[in-house]
Design an enzyme around this catalytic site. Structure first.
Site, PDB file in Angstrom:
ATOM      1  N   LEU A   1       0.823  -1.202   0.000  1.00 16.47           N
ATOM      2  CA  LEU A   1       0.000   0.000   0.000  1.00 16.47           C
ATOM      3  C   LEU A   1       0.855   1.249   0.000  1.00 16.47           C
ATOM      4  O   LEU A   1       0.448   2.298  -0.470  1.00 16.47           O
ATOM      5  CB  LEU A   1      -0.888   0.024   1.247  1.00 16.47           C
ATOM      6  CG  LEU A   1      -2.015  -0.993   1.303  1.00 16.47           C
ATOM      7  CD1 LEU A   1      -2.636  -1.009   2.673  1.00 16.47           C
ATOM      8  CD2 LEU A   1      -3.055  -0.659   0.253  1.00 16.47           C
TER       9      LEU A   1
ATOM     10  N   PHE B   1       8.794   4.066   8.638  1.00 18.16           N
ATOM     11  CA  PHE B   1       9.218   3.002   9.535  1.00 18.16           C
ATOM     12  C   PHE B   1       9.113   1.629   8.890  1.00 18.16           C
ATOM     13  O   PHE B   1       9.273   0.620   9.546  1.00 18.16           O
ATOM     14  CB  PHE B   1       8.401   3.034  10.824  1.00 18.16           C
ATOM     15  CG  PHE B   1       8.472   4.362  11.514  1.00 18.16           C
ATOM     16  CD1 PHE B   1       9.548   4.679  12.317  1.00 18.16           C
ATOM     17  CD2 PHE B   1       7.470   5.299  11.338  1.00 18.16           C
ATOM     18  CE1 PHE B   1       9.631   5.906  12.936  1.00 18.16           C
ATOM     19  CE2 PHE B   1       7.545   6.532  11.965  1.00 18.16           C
ATOM     20  CZ  PHE B   1       8.627   6.841  12.760  1.00 18.16           C
TER      21      PHE B   1
ATOM     22  N   LYS C   1       1.948  -3.436   8.785  1.00 15.26           N
ATOM     23  CA  LYS C   1       3.159  -2.621   8.685  1.00 15.26           C
ATOM     24  C   LYS C   1       4.330  -3.474   9.122  1.00 15.26           C
ATOM     25  O   LYS C   1       4.368  -3.962  10.242  1.00 15.26           O
ATOM     26  CB  LYS C   1       3.009  -1.393   9.574  1.00 15.26           C
ATOM     27  CG  LYS C   1       4.283  -0.615   9.703  1.00 15.26           C
ATOM     28  CD  LYS C   1       4.026   0.786  10.172  1.00 15.26           C
ATOM     29  CE  LYS C   1       4.436   1.732   9.090  1.00 15.26           C
ATOM     30  NZ  LYS C   1       3.864   2.999   9.120  1.00 15.26           N
TER      31      LYS C   1
ATOM     32  N   ASP D   1       5.609  12.915  12.668  1.00 15.85           N
ATOM     33  CA  ASP D   1       5.631  12.730  11.215  1.00 15.85           C
ATOM     34  C   ASP D   1       4.228  12.865  10.638  1.00 15.85           C
ATOM     35  O   ASP D   1       3.760  12.037   9.880  1.00 15.85           O
ATOM     36  CB  ASP D   1       6.240  11.360  10.866  1.00 15.85           C
ATOM     37  CG  ASP D   1       6.651  11.293   9.399  1.00 15.85           C
ATOM     38  OD1 ASP D   1       6.698  12.360   8.745  1.00 15.85           O
ATOM     39  OD2 ASP D   1       6.927  10.193   8.913  1.00 15.85           O
TER      40      ASP D   1
END
Ligand SMILES: *[C@@H]1O[C@H](CO)[C@@H](O)[C@H](O)[C@H]1NC(C)=O
Ligand SMILES: *[C@@H]1O[C@H](CO)[C@@H](O)[C@H](O)[C@H]1NC(C)=O
Ligand SMILES: *[C@@H]1O[C@H](CO)[C@@H](O)[C@H](O)[C@H]1NC(C)=O
Ligand SMILES: *[C@@H]1O[C@H](CO)[C@@H](O)[C@H](O)[C@H]1NC(C)=O
Ligand SMILES: *[C@@H]1O[C@H](CO)[C@@H](O)[C@H](O)[C@H]1NC(C)=O
Ligand SMILES: *[C@@H]1O[C@H](CO)[C@@H](O)[C@H](O)[C@H]1NC(C)=O
Ligand SMILES: *[C@@H]1O[C@H](CO)[C@@H](O)[C@H](O)[C@H]1NC(C)=O
Ligand SMILES: *[C@@H]1O[C@H](CO)[C@@H](O)[C@H](O)[C@H]1NC(C)=O
Ligand SMILES: *[C@@H]1O[C@H](CO)[C@@H](O)[C@H](O)[C@H]1NC(C)=O
Ligand SMILES: *[C@@H]1O[C@H](CO)[C@@H](O)[C@H](O)[C@H]1NC(C)=O
Ligand SMILES: *[C@@H]1O[C@H](CO)[C@@H](O)[C@H](O)[C@H]1NC(C)=O
Length: 832
Positions: free
Chosen positions: A527, A532, A549, A646
């Site tokens: 995606l 990170f 993730k 961020d």
């Protein structure tokens, strides 16, 4: 298709409301010339509330009040002249010569006044759609007075129940004397901050009910608050001494309020059908809710008879009284603690331990420390004056150093409380051994079954196996390691299985499962690539879609540390944060599993040549609001105080209804560094969104997030990436020149919204000021966006110009000097 229809509809609604504004303004305002008499009322613009004269049931006295306009049962939410009723119907409500809102009787005598200290010319009072009656000097000025600051017995949406710890000023609910007499009764309710902010009800000056401290989402001493109210409430610390509680329910289709009634009960009521009210929750359901019902070290359980009992290791102070059912004097410790014995000169014996009580309403008067869970326990054990502790992820460590009062055992919910006891009062070692042995045996059997099932499952899957064999064996090894870790832990803790509890709370996915759900992390499922690590789309075997993730290996954290962080972060839940579903740690791999957001990220929408059309101004404003709420939650409402570091368009995900959800929060925590304001050598973040102090000196704080938010806000309005502000000299000049409107995305450029858009640009510019101190906090940003703060300060030079990542401080100072010579005008932003 659906979306397009929606946009049309909302455009229509907006048109209508613009229309209404011009027509309706006449009926919601009171001025010196346009006062109201006993038989007249004014109605708020949207028609939700009415203001006028009324008599309570069984009374002929006349009062000025505000009530719901659309609910058939007459329900007053605010009363002006509570203590001074009019005796007949010759009263009027008007504006006095000095600008006060006043109630006058037939002889023009002042019955009630808003008591302004300074006189104001031409002031007017307006009933807002929230039910707030506000007094304004002129249309652009701030409110001189508002009924929300002087509540009666009803707490309605958007009202703020507050306390200022510096000035001691409190905004409280006060009960009526009786249903037919609104004058101030014996009971009051509001926020107080002793060590932690809490909601209280008082009878006169005596405390009779407490909510337990706020943990960022709920009051932890209110049973069942979790599911029902999680979204609605927020308790905000504005960092200037004021703490306030406010609520807005996500379901706006029916009104909800809280009333402090004549018996001191707080009732939550909703009107589901616009006809009457249904009480959905109340205090004092049982006697256990009464403050300190069982005295010191007594615990109340409404399911037992008698309801009070002494904690284990404690006995009634006065047994005779206790047996008679008079619990006021409470309980005392049976066996002195080790450190007390040492202090009294006798030999100490074995070290004290803790008794774990589950599902408790925690006692009153907790202290607070920032210690993590493990340290909290040790800190308490080492300090002789500490009698108990508890840990809540949203609050932190709570030790108690005085008598434990107002304890209650819940049947569901509640928090674990650890009470300090002398060694001899705790379970004997033999018992602990037995428990451990049983646990081990059960564990081994369980592991055996799991391995068997896994083996069978893997045998089935052999055909489409994606992982190399070496990785698969790692799964086993790792499982075993984890199991061992758990067993070791449980021995340390006398059978209290801390890690087990954590693991139960947060689902652990195994690598195999995630690999197969993402087609072995195939490129086609990727995606995006965050700071990170990459994110993959996946589909679990039960059909649920997830986003995985895969964290880069740089975090350098141990397994346990990582787990701690993840568990803590998984407890942060807010409708504007992406929900963490679970995690996976196997060998080198660390992964986080999130809910999947079908509409991807904001940047995909905003900077796409076609899609921005779907984002009309209303929607964009909603997105801006949502992001600011999520950010406020991270900064303020949760005790963890997370600085995102961020924030950018690609980290804002959109759900089906295009509600924004902040993602990647807490990453900075996982990747080390969790101080409030700190220096970091490794600057994470994205160029263009980084505040000058962060980019140049690595200094981050809440204000650096505010900066990024400002950039984001301007991007949302302009529909352009911030990088274009640098690259294109012309483009960024628009920040300076008078033509602010030119900055606005063509798609949303409509005269109807111009003021609101200009206001947002203004707020954005305030957020991107060079000096962190000049930038507003998120809570102030929200107030500004909602127009609660009307006079916005002028922004100083925005940081977009000539910014470089300067190698040292001296050149950054040069930069600043250059900026200040560059005389920028943004006066246009001020309202017209
Ligand atoms: C209130 O004002 C209205 C219109 O100005 C008038 O018709 C009515 O009689 C007044 N009522 C009283 C009680 O004075
Ligand atoms: C009003 O008076 C009637 C008759 O005395 C009584 O039944 C009723 O409960 C009263 N209502 C209120 C709200 O006090
Ligand atoms: C209403 O009461 C006031 C005194 O409170 C009196 O002066 C006035 O005459 C009364 N008006 C009527 C219509 O009874
Ligand atoms: C206004 O001031 C007067 C006199 O000090 C006082 O009696 C009254 O209660 C005040 N009213 C309000 C609404 O605070
Ligand atoms: C108050 O309003 C009146 C009439 O609208 C106007 O003549 C007067 O100048 C105003 N006063 C101030 C100070 O604005
Ligand atoms: C509005 O009122 C405030 C305070 O009463 C005053 O300072 C300001 O000048 C007024 N503005 C206008 C446009 O009248
Ligand atoms: C309010 O308090 C007073 C004394 O403090 C007491 O006499 C009265 O009964 C109380 N009223 C209620 C409704 O509890
Ligand atoms: C409130 O206090 C009064 C006396 O001060 C007492 O009579 C009454 O029962 C109390 N009410 C409650 C609900 O605690
Ligand atoms: C709001 O509540 C009503 C009634 O319970 C329900 O029908 C409706 O779906 C809810 N709306 C939302 C957005 O949750
Ligand atoms: C309960 O005990 C306390 C303390 O001994 C005493 O002051 C109080 O009067 C007692 N209450 C009752 C109802 O007996
Ligand atoms: C023990 O705790 C109390 C209260 O939190 C604190 O004041 C005291 O300094 C602590 N003592 C030690 C030795 O840490």
């Amino acid at each position: 298709m659906e979306l397009v229809r929606n946009t049309n509809l909302s455009a229509l609604l907006v048109l209508l409301s613009c229309f209404c504004l011009q027509f309706g303004s006449a009926t919601d305002t009171i001025t010196a010339a346009k006062f109201i008499n006993d038989s007249e009322t004014i109605i708020s613009n949207g028609g939700d509330f009415k203001l006028g004269f009324f008599s309570p049931p069984n009374s002929t006295d006349r009062y000025v009040g505000i009530w719901y306009a659309e609910i058939s049962v007459f329900t007053v939410v605010w009363v002006a002249n509570r203590n001074n009723p009019l005796k007949n119907s010759s009263g009027i409500l008007t504006i006095s010569e000095v600008g006060n809102l006043v109630v006058l009787d037939g002889q023009k005598k002042v019955i009630w006044s808003s008591n302004l200290t300074n006189s104001v010319d031409n002031s007017s009072a307006q009933l807002l759609d929230s039910g707030n009656l506000v007094l304004q000097g002129n249309t652009t000025g701030a409110f001189l007075w508002e009924s929300f600051q002087h509540p009666s017995n009803t707490f309605i949406e958007k009202m703020k129940i507050s306390t200022n710890v510096r000035t001691g000023k409190k905004v409280l609910l006060t009960s009526w004397k009786s249903p037919s007499e609104p004058s101030i009764g014996n009971f009051s309710a509001g926020i107080d901050v002793r060590y932690l902010p809490e909601f209280f009800i008082w009878n006169g000056s005596r405390l009779i009910w407490r909510s337990g401290p706020w943990n960022g989402q709920v009051f932890i001493g209110v049973q069942k608050m979790y599911s029902a109210y999680r979204d609605g409430f927020s308790l905000v610390d504005d960092k200037e001494g004021t703490f306030y509680l406010t609520f807005t329910f996500s379901n706006e289709s029916f009104p909800t309020n809280y009333v402090l009634n004549e018996q001191g009960k707080l009732l939550q009521a909703s009107s589901f059908n616009e006809e009457d009210w249904e009480v959905t929750w109340s205090t004092f359901k049982t006697e256990c809710d009464v403050y300190a019902n069982c005295g010191a070290f007594g615990s109340c359980n409404s399911q037992n008879t008698p309801i009070c009992s002494c904690l284990r290791g404690f006995e009634p102070k006065n047994r005779e009284e206790w047996n008679r059912g008079n619990w006021t004097s409470g309980c005392v410790r049976r066996t002195p603690l080790q450190c007390e014995r040492v202090n009294h000169g006798s030999e100490g014996g074995k070290k004290d331990g803790f008794l774990k009580l589950t599902k408790m309403k925690l006692p009153d008067l907790a202290d607070w420390s920032s210690a993590r869970e493990e340290k909290c326990r040790n800190q308490c054990l080492e300090n002789c004056s500490c009698v108990a502790y508890a840990f809540d992820a949203g609050i932190g460590c709570m030790p108690w150093t005085r008598s434990l009062i107002d304890l209650q055992k819940f049947s569901s919910g509640g928090i674990d409380l650890y009470v300090r006891l002398a060694y001899s009062e705790l379970d004997k070692e033999g018992n602990v051994k037995l428990i451990v042995t049983v646990t081990v045996i059960i564990g081994v059997i369980f592991t055996g079954i799991c391995i068997y099932l896994l083996w069978r499952w893997m045998a089935k899957q052999k055909g489409n196996m994606h992982l190399p064999l070496s990785q698969r064996t790692k799964i086993y090894n790792h499982r075993e390691e984890e199991e061992m870790l758990l067993l070791n832990k449980s021995e340390d803790n006398h059978g209290e299985n801390v890690n087990q509890a954590k693991l139960e709370e947060l689902p652990i996915f195994n690598l195999q499962e995630l690999a197969s759900s993402t087609n072995s992390f195939h490129r086609s499922n990727k995606l995006g690539q965050g700071g990170f690590g990459p994110v993959y789309r996946g589909k679990l075997s039960d059909g649920q879609e997830i986003a995985v993730k895969r964290l880069s290996k740089a975090s350098g954290q141990g397994l346990e540390e990582f787990m701690n962080e993840v568990v803590v972060i998984s407890k942060l839940q807010h409708r504007n944060l992406v929900r963490l579903l679970g995690c996976c740690i196997e060998g080198e791999e660390k992964m986080l599993v999130y809910e999947y957001m079908p509409n991807k990220s904001l940047d995909a929408f905003l900077f796409d040549p076609i899609k921005p059309k779907l984002l009309d101004w209303r929607r964009r404003f909603k997105i801006i609001e949502g992001i600011s709420r999520g950010l406020l939650y991270l900064h303020r409402d949760s005790r963890l105080r997370i600085i995102h570091r961020d924030l950018k368009a690609s980290n804002i995900l959109l759900d089906e209804e295009l509600n924004p959800k902040i993602s990647d929060f807490g990453m900075a925590r996982i990747f080390g560094g969790n101080e409030d304001q700190a220096n970091t050598t490794r600057v994470v973040g994205t160029y263009g969104y980084m505040s000058p102090e962060y980019a140049m000196k690595g200094q981050f704080s809440e204000k650096s997030d505010v900066f990024s938010f400002g950039v984001l806000l301007l991007e949302i309005i302009s529909g352009r990436r911030n990088s274009s502000f640098y690259d294109d000299e012309q483009a960024w000049k628009m920040w300076n020149v008078d033509n602010m409107v030119a900055l606005t995305d063509l798609i949303i450029r409509e005269p109807c919204f111009e003021m609101e858009i200009l206001r947002c640009i203004h707020v954005g510019l305030l957020c991107v000021q060079d000096f962190a101190n000049d930038r507003p906090t998120v809570s102030i940003v929200i107030s500004m966006l909602k127009s609660e703060i009307i006079d916005l300060p002028l922004p100083k030079q925005p940081a977009f110009t000539e910014r470089q990542i300067a190698p040292d401080a001296s050149s950054s100072q040069n930069n600043l000097r250059k900026c200040s010579i560059n005389n920028v005008t943004v006066t246009m932003v001020q309202g017209r």
